[in-house]
Design a protein around this motif. Structure first.
Motif, PDB file in Angstrom:
ATOM      1  N   GLN A 193       0.836  -1.206   0.000  1.00 54.22           N
ATOM      2  CA  GLN A 193       0.000   0.000   0.000  1.00 54.22           C
ATOM      3  C   GLN A 193       0.870   1.254   0.000  1.00 54.22           C
ATOM      4  OE1 GLN A 193      -3.397   0.174   2.671  1.00 54.22           O
ATOM      5  NE2 GLN A 193      -3.537  -2.063   2.726  1.00 54.22           N
ATOM      6  N   TYR A 208      -4.835   2.135  18.093  1.00 51.94           N
ATOM      7  CA  TYR A 208      -5.920   2.017  17.130  1.00 51.94           C
ATOM      8  C   TYR A 208      -6.235   0.543  16.915  1.00 51.94           C
ATOM      9  CZ  TYR A 208      -4.342   6.721  15.838  1.00 51.94           C
ATOM     10  OH  TYR A 208      -3.950   8.030  15.861  1.00 51.94           O
ATOM     11  N   GLU A 246      -9.207   2.533   8.309  1.00 50.11           N
ATOM     12  CA  GLU A 246      -7.924   2.987   7.768  1.00 50.11           C
ATOM     13  C   GLU A 246      -7.210   3.863   8.782  1.00 50.11           C
ATOM     14  OE1 GLU A 246      -9.356   6.784   5.114  1.00 50.11           O
ATOM     15  OE2 GLU A 246      -9.560   4.801   4.202  1.00 50.11           O
ATOM     16  N   THR A 247      -5.887   3.933   8.624  1.00 50.69           N
ATOM     17  CA  THR A 247      -5.053   4.765   9.491  1.00 50.69           C
ATOM     18  C   THR A 247      -4.096   5.560   8.621  1.00 50.69           C
ATOM     19  OG1 THR A 247      -5.126   3.046  11.192  1.00 50.69           O
ATOM     20  CG2 THR A 247      -3.509   4.810  11.490  1.00 50.69           C
ATOM     21  N   GLN A 248      -4.055   6.868   8.843  1.00 53.21           N
ATOM     22  CA  GLN A 248      -3.160   7.748   8.092  1.00 53.21           C
ATOM     23  C   GLN A 248      -1.820   7.832   8.812  1.00 53.21           C
ATOM     24  OE1 GLN A 248      -4.382  11.877   7.929  1.00 53.21           O
ATOM     25  NE2 GLN A 248      -3.496  12.092   5.893  1.00 53.21           N
ATOM     26  N   PRO A 250       1.290  12.197   5.194  1.00 49.43           N
ATOM     27  CA  PRO A 250      -0.167  12.204   5.082  1.00 49.43           C
ATOM     28  C   PRO A 250      -0.726  11.583   3.810  1.00 49.43           C
ATOM     29  CG  PRO A 250       0.714  14.454   5.304  1.00 49.43           C
ATOM     30  CD  PRO A 250       1.862  13.508   5.381  1.00 49.43           C
ATOM     31  N   ASP A 251       0.099  11.419   2.766  1.00 49.63           N
ATOM     32  CA  ASP A 251      -0.385  10.741   1.552  1.00 49.63           C
ATOM     33  C   ASP A 251      -0.661   9.265   1.817  1.00 49.63           C
ATOM     34  OD1 ASP A 251      -0.152  13.069   0.108  1.00 49.63           O
ATOM     35  OD2 ASP A 251       1.721  12.517  -0.894  1.00 49.63           O
ATOM     36  N   VAL A 269      -2.191   6.227   3.548  1.00 53.57           N
ATOM     37  CA  VAL A 269      -3.306   5.765   4.375  1.00 53.57           C
ATOM     38  C   VAL A 269      -3.332   4.252   4.247  1.00 53.57           C
ATOM     39  CG1 VAL A 269      -5.802   5.800   4.708  1.00 53.57           C
ATOM     40  CG2 VAL A 269      -4.607   7.896   4.013  1.00 53.57           C
ATOM     41  N   ARG A 303      -5.126   0.773   4.720  1.00 54.85           N
ATOM     42  CA  ARG A 303      -6.472   0.200   4.842  1.00 54.85           C
ATOM     43  C   ARG A 303      -6.346  -1.210   5.405  1.00 54.85           C
ATOM     44  NH1 ARG A 303      -6.235   3.919   1.136  1.00 54.85           N
ATOM     45  NH2 ARG A 303      -7.981   5.347   0.842  1.00 54.85           N
TER      46      ARG A 303
END
Length: 196
Positions: free
Chosen positions: A53, A167, A172-174, A179-180, A182, A184
């Protein structure tokens, strides 16, 4: 990870490069730690999915994602490679400064590191490597607990990691420092064995 080597010698990357390829080690402050046998399939699935990912999202961008085994050399100052006494192989990492990349791997702190916990490495990753990554300025450190389906996130605030954020592995977690990216979780979690 196992125990430190039985000898009392202080090791460095020059030593590390001479060790047989069939035995993998990490060095932390000169102590050698034998890597456990090949991780189980679920561990590799989690690490591989996070890498996939991240790498897909970073295509065409300056940051690059890598998956173990990649040597990450963490010098204390500007010592020559052969004198560096800390070399680790995080499960997944992202480096945004291309000057840190060379044919041997990475020299300097990655921006983001992910370790997938397994029973033999949990304490090592949660204590020793967390302290190491904080000291060397890794901006964000994720610990994936596949059994509990929990993610622990440490983010650098100044020179120290702030309070860890927890979490569940769903939705999903950023990545805070990237920050681009993420991640899933839902499809991945359905593939994990129930008894893992």
């Amino acid at each position: 990870m196992g125990l430190a080597l039985k000898d009392t010698q202080h090791h460095c990357y020059g030593d590390y490069l001479t060790w047989p390829d069939d035995m993998r080690y990490e060095l932390i402050d000169g102590s050698a730690y034998a890597m456990s046998p090949a991780p189980d399939l679920a561990h590799q699935d989690v690490a591989g999915e996070i890498y996939r990912q991240a790498a897909n999202i970073l295509t065409g961008k300056p940051c690059r994602a890598f998956i173990a085994p990649v040597d990450v050399r963490l010098p204390k100052q500007n010592e020559a490679d052969e004198s560096i006494d800390t070399v680790v192989q995080p499960d997944v990492l992202v480096v945004c400064d291309s000057n840190k990349l060379d044919r041997r791997g990475v020299r300097g702190a990655p921006d983001w590191i992910v370790e997938v916990l397994s029973p033999s490495t949990a304490g090592h990753d949660q204590i020793r490597k967390r302290n190491l990554y904080e000291r060397h300025g890794v901006k964000e450190y994720w610990l994936i607990h596949p059994v509990d389906r929990v993610l622990t996130v440490y983010r650098l605030i100044g020179d120290e990691y702030g309070k860890p954020e927890l979490y569940e592995l769903n939705g999903e977690t950023q990545v805070g420092v990237l920050p681009d990216i993420v991640i899933r979780w839902d499809e991945l979690v359905t593939r994990l064995p129930v008894d893992y």
